[in-house]
Write a protein that holds these residues in place. Structure first.
Motif, PDB file in Angstrom:
ATOM      1  N   VAL A 183      73.120  59.091 -79.735  1.00  0.00           N
ATOM      2  CA  VAL A 183      72.634  57.812 -79.949  1.00  0.00           C
ATOM      3  C   VAL A 183      73.785  57.025 -80.908  1.00  0.00           C
ATOM      4  O   VAL A 183      74.134  57.872 -81.946  1.00  0.00           O
ATOM      5  N   GLY A 229      73.003  54.069 -76.281  1.00  0.00           N
ATOM      6  CA  GLY A 229      72.974  55.526 -75.783  1.00  0.00           C
ATOM      7  C   GLY A 229      71.680  56.207 -75.377  1.00  0.00           C
ATOM      8  O   GLY A 229      71.132  55.516 -74.514  1.00  0.00           O
ATOM      9  N   ARG A 230      71.260  57.350 -75.656  1.00  0.00           N
ATOM     10  CA  ARG A 230      70.142  57.901 -75.164  1.00  0.00           C
ATOM     11  C   ARG A 230      69.112  57.704 -75.916  1.00  0.00           C
ATOM     12  O   ARG A 230      68.388  58.533 -76.657  1.00  0.00           O
ATOM     13  N   THR A 231      68.811  56.454 -76.145  1.00  0.00           N
ATOM     14  CA  THR A 231      67.493  55.975 -76.774  1.00  0.00           C
ATOM     15  C   THR A 231      66.224  55.892 -75.847  1.00  0.00           C
ATOM     16  O   THR A 231      66.390  56.150 -74.622  1.00  0.00           O
ATOM     17  N   SER A 232      65.187  55.860 -76.529  1.00  0.00           N
ATOM     18  CA  SER A 232      63.961  56.033 -75.698  1.00  0.00           C
ATOM     19  C   SER A 232      62.980  55.092 -76.424  1.00  0.00           C
ATOM     20  O   SER A 232      62.925  55.079 -77.658  1.00  0.00           O
TER      21      SER A 232
END
Length: 125
Positions: free
Chosen positions: A2, A26-29
């Motif tokens: 992230v 990036g790998r956000t949620s």
């Protein structure tokens, strides 16, 4: 991974306002908790505020309650910290962060995994 990028810091007179932004990529949620911390020279990094992406509650340090507001724009993957009635003691580098446990709110620095580079806030008296 992230990536977090803060912006919006600057020099302001006591009583003034600033709005900080933290853009996440990036790998956000949508389930991420996001936190704001600050660190003044010669002091330890301290918790300021936190919230959950997906409509969770907001949490504030005593020093921020009533003056600061944390909010988010999920579409922009951005978290904001609106700071009003600023005081000289608010002078610090402000950081946003994502915790190891993505959905758990914490005020502990050690519980956060990803950090931005920080943005300087200076409040003159």
């Amino acid at each position: 991974q992230v990536q977090l990028v803060e912006s919006g810091g600057g020099l302001v007179q006591a009583g003034g306002s600033l709005r900080l932004s933290c853009a996440a990529s990036g790998r956000t949620s949508s389930n991420f908790v996001m936190g704001w911390f600050r660190q003044a020279p010669g002091t330890e990094r301290e918790f300021v505020a936190a919230l959950a992406w997906s409509g969770g509650g907001t949490y504030y340090a005593h020093s921020a309650t009533g003056r600061f507001t944390i909010s988010r724009d999920n579409a922009k993957n951005t978290v904001y910290l609106q700071m009003n009635s600023l005081k000289p003691e608010d002078t610090a580098v402000y950081y946003c962060a994502v915790p190891f446990a993505r959905g758990v709110v914490s005020g502990n620095v050690g519980d956060y995994e990803y950090w931005g580079q920080g943005t300087q806030v200076t409040v003159s008296s």
